[in-house]
Design a protein around this motif. Structure first.
Motif, PDB file in Angstrom:
ATOM      1  N   ASP A  24      13.218  12.274  10.667  1.00 31.39           N
ATOM      2  CA  ASP A  24      12.676  11.064  11.292  1.00 31.39           C
ATOM      3  C   ASP A  24      11.762  10.277  10.362  1.00 31.39           C
ATOM      4  OD1 ASP A  24      12.511   9.333  13.502  1.00 31.39           O
ATOM      5  OD2 ASP A  24      10.648  10.258  14.202  1.00 31.39           O
ATOM      6  N   TRP A  25      11.901  10.467   9.039  1.00 34.77           N
ATOM      7  CA  TRP A  25      11.008   9.811   8.080  1.00 34.77           C
ATOM      8  C   TRP A  25      10.961   8.291   8.188  1.00 34.77           C
ATOM      9  CZ3 TRP A  25      13.210   6.477   4.563  1.00 34.77           C
ATOM     10  CH2 TRP A  25      14.585   6.604   4.342  1.00 34.77           C
ATOM     11  N   PRO A  26      12.049   7.576   8.564  1.00 33.41           N
ATOM     12  CA  PRO A  26      11.938   6.107   8.655  1.00 33.41           C
ATOM     13  C   PRO A  26      10.895   5.635   9.664  1.00 33.41           C
ATOM     14  CG  PRO A  26      14.250   6.758   8.579  1.00 33.41           C
ATOM     15  CD  PRO A  26      13.451   8.011   8.796  1.00 33.41           C
ATOM     16  N   SER A  27      10.546   6.480  10.635  1.00 36.68           N
ATOM     17  CA  SER A  27       9.581   6.075  11.657  1.00 36.68           C
ATOM     18  C   SER A  27       8.175   5.887  11.098  1.00 36.68           C
ATOM     19  CB  SER A  27       9.538   7.115  12.786  1.00 36.68           C
ATOM     20  OG  SER A  27       8.980   8.345  12.323  1.00 36.68           O
ATOM     21  N   MET A  63       0.849  -1.185   0.000  1.00 36.77           N
ATOM     22  CA  MET A  63       0.000   0.000   0.000  1.00 36.77           C
ATOM     23  C   MET A  63       0.882   1.232   0.000  1.00 36.77           C
ATOM     24  SD  MET A  63      -1.315   0.276   3.976  1.00 36.77           S
ATOM     25  CE  MET A  63      -1.264   2.071   4.090  1.00 36.77           C
ATOM     26  N   PRO A  64       0.369   2.365  -0.490  1.00 35.95           N
ATOM     27  CA  PRO A  64       1.135   3.607  -0.404  1.00 35.95           C
ATOM     28  C   PRO A  64       1.360   3.997   1.047  1.00 35.95           C
ATOM     29  CG  PRO A  64      -0.686   3.830  -1.950  1.00 35.95           C
ATOM     30  CD  PRO A  64      -0.906   2.550  -1.214  1.00 35.95           C
ATOM     31  N   LEU A  65       2.443   4.702   1.285  1.00 32.53           N
ATOM     32  CA  LEU A  65       2.716   5.220   2.623  1.00 32.53           C
ATOM     33  C   LEU A  65       1.880   6.487   2.789  1.00 32.53           C
ATOM     34  CD1 LEU A  65       6.247   5.473   4.277  1.00 32.53           C
ATOM     35  CD2 LEU A  65       4.275   6.866   4.928  1.00 32.53           C
ATOM     36  N   VAL A  66       0.714   6.313   3.362  1.00 33.46           N
ATOM     37  CA  VAL A  66      -0.234   7.418   3.549  1.00 33.46           C
ATOM     38  C   VAL A  66       0.082   8.128   4.856  1.00 33.46           C
ATOM     39  CG1 VAL A  66      -2.658   7.991   3.974  1.00 33.46           C
ATOM     40  CG2 VAL A  66      -2.043   6.367   2.164  1.00 33.46           C
ATOM     41  N   LEU A  67       0.106   9.451   4.798  1.00 30.63           N
ATOM     42  CA  LEU A  67       0.420  10.267   5.965  1.00 30.63           C
ATOM     43  C   LEU A  67      -0.854  10.669   6.691  1.00 30.63           C
ATOM     44  CD1 LEU A  67       3.071  12.583   4.276  1.00 30.63           C
ATOM     45  CD2 LEU A  67       3.494  10.507   5.627  1.00 30.63           C
ATOM     46  N   GLY A  68      -0.832  10.532   8.000  1.00 27.26           N
ATOM     47  CA  GLY A  68      -1.947  10.994   8.812  1.00 27.26           C
ATOM     48  C   GLY A  68      -1.788  12.462   9.157  1.00 27.26           C
ATOM     49  N   PRO A  69      -2.767  13.036   9.863  1.00 24.22           N
ATOM     50  CA  PRO A  69      -2.687  14.452  10.259  1.00 24.22           C
ATOM     51  C   PRO A  69      -1.401  14.737  11.035  1.00 24.22           C
ATOM     52  CG  PRO A  69      -4.884  13.589  10.649  1.00 24.22           C
ATOM     53  CD  PRO A  69      -4.040  12.411  10.281  1.00 24.22           C
ATOM     54  N   GLY A  70      -0.698  15.796  10.615  1.00 24.46           N
ATOM     55  CA  GLY A  70       0.517  16.203  11.297  1.00 24.46           C
ATOM     56  C   GLY A  70       1.772  15.451  10.906  1.00 24.46           C
ATOM     57  N   GLU A  71       1.661  14.489  10.004  1.00 27.51           N
ATOM     58  CA  GLU A  71       2.821  13.658   9.674  1.00 27.51           C
ATOM     59  C   GLU A  71       3.600  14.144   8.454  1.00 27.51           C
ATOM     60  OE1 GLU A  71       1.956   9.287  11.535  1.00 27.51           O
ATOM     61  OE2 GLU A  71       1.202   9.650   9.500  1.00 27.51           O
ATOM     62  N   SER A  72       3.117  15.160   7.773  1.00 21.73           N
ATOM     63  CA  SER A  72       3.853  15.646   6.609  1.00 21.73           C
ATOM     64  C   SER A  72       5.224  16.179   7.010  1.00 21.73           C
ATOM     65  CB  SER A  72       3.053  16.721   5.866  1.00 21.73           C
ATOM     66  OG  SER A  72       2.766  17.816   6.720  1.00 21.73           O
ATOM     67  N   SER A  73       5.292  16.858   8.134  1.00 21.24           N
ATOM     68  CA  SER A  73       6.580  17.390   8.581  1.00 21.24           C
ATOM     69  C   SER A  73       7.540  16.280   8.990  1.00 21.24           C
ATOM     70  CB  SER A  73       6.381  18.361   9.747  1.00 21.24           C
ATOM     71  OG  SER A  73       5.770  17.710  10.848  1.00 21.24           O
ATOM     72  N   VAL A  74       6.996  15.163   9.463  1.00 18.44           N
ATOM     73  CA  VAL A  74       7.843  14.018   9.806  1.00 18.44           C
ATOM     74  C   VAL A  74       8.439  13.422   8.537  1.00 18.44           C
ATOM     75  CG1 VAL A  74       7.940  11.763  10.938  1.00 18.44           C
ATOM     76  CG2 VAL A  74       6.438  13.545  11.843  1.00 18.44           C
ATOM     77  N   TRP A  75       7.601  13.242   7.517  1.00 15.21           N
ATOM     78  CA  TRP A  75       8.096  12.674   6.259  1.00 15.21           C
ATOM     79  C   TRP A  75       9.166  13.568   5.637  1.00 15.21           C
ATOM     80  CZ3 TRP A  75       9.076   8.608   3.706  1.00 15.21           C
ATOM     81  CH2 TRP A  75       9.347   8.658   2.334  1.00 15.21           C
ATOM     82  N   LEU A  76       9.009  14.850   5.727  1.00 13.65           N
ATOM     83  CA  LEU A  76       9.962  15.780   5.125  1.00 13.65           C
ATOM     84  C   LEU A  76      11.155  16.067   6.040  1.00 13.65           C
ATOM     85  CD1 LEU A  76       7.448  18.313   3.540  1.00 13.65           C
ATOM     86  CD2 LEU A  76       8.603  16.386   2.426  1.00 13.65           C
ATOM     87  N   GLY A  77      11.123  15.544   7.258  1.00 17.90           N
ATOM     88  CA  GLY A  77      12.197  15.768   8.213  1.00 17.90           C
ATOM     89  C   GLY A  77      13.120  14.571   8.351  1.00 17.90           C
TER      90      GLY A  77
END
Length: 211
Positions: free
Chosen positions: A193-196, A177-191
């Motif tokens: 800590d993205w492996p988490s 499945m695609p790695l779908v981001l939940g609310p508030g997680e866009s900054s994590v993906w772009l930061g």
């Protein structure tokens, strides 16, 4: 393997950025029902968000899919998070540069998967002797949200959808499945800590059989 999505218009992303700059909150106005936006497939130009050096986001369009010389020029349009993480650690490989420096986000209204797991609903053709039923697709939407974000990587004007292990919503239908981001997680993906974000077990989807 994500092969189809329902993207937003570039102007919708631009309007959303303007709203966020003024209010500090993300918001995209509801679309006029008379406006029909075609679904995107590998090879399509898709609107997405990319981070700028100052930490802000900008909206642009990139082509979905990377040409892969190692696979005879075949377009590769999904990136396994497990492979990207390993290559980022090793510092080499097809995804090493893009996952380190080219993470981006595609807003969508839905993504689609072929129903490849056992238990797929029967189609009329299944009842005909000697005939196989057509494969079915399922549309997935983030429960409680009309728009949601998919993690992607980009390089040289192209992007790929990052995929991970399916959660309980998707696993009966497909094995990725695609790695779908939940609310508030866009900054994590772009930061940093993205492996988490590889574990998506807590994300819930509504699904609809498309035929």
């Amino acid at each position: 393997m994500c092969h189809r999505m329902s993207p937003l218009l570039l102007r919708e992303l631009q309007e959303g950025l303007k709203y966020m700059q003024v209010t500090g909150h993300a918001h995209v106005p509801r679309r006029d029902p008379s406006i029909v936006v075609p679904d995107a497939y590998p090879g399509s130009q898709v609107p997405l968000f990319i981070p700028e050096d100052d930490g802000s986001l900008s909206a642009t369009e990139l082509t979905w899919g990377f040409p892969s010389p190692a696979q005879g020029g075949r377009t590769v349009f999904n990136t396994r998070i497990e492979t990207a993480l390993r290559q980022a650690t090793d510092g080499r490989g097809m995804w090493a540069r893009s996952v380190e420096r080219g993470r981006c986000i595609v807003p969508v209204r839905a993504f689609f998967e072929w129903w490849t797991q056992p238990g797929a609903p029967r189609t009329g053709a299944d009842d005909a002797p000697g005939r196989r039923g057509r494969r079915l697709q399922v549309a997935f939407r983030l429960a409680g949200h009309r728009i949601f974000l998919i993690a992607c990587v980009r390089q040289d004007g192209r992007f790929s959808v990052v995929t991970t292990e399916p959660n309980a919503s998707v696993s009966p239908v497909h094995n990725r499945m695609p790695l779908v981001l939940g609310p508030g997680e866009s900054s994590v993906w772009l930061g940093d800590d993205w492996p988490s974000l590889a574990d998506r077990s807590a994300v819930r989807f509504d699904r609809e059989l498309c035929g």
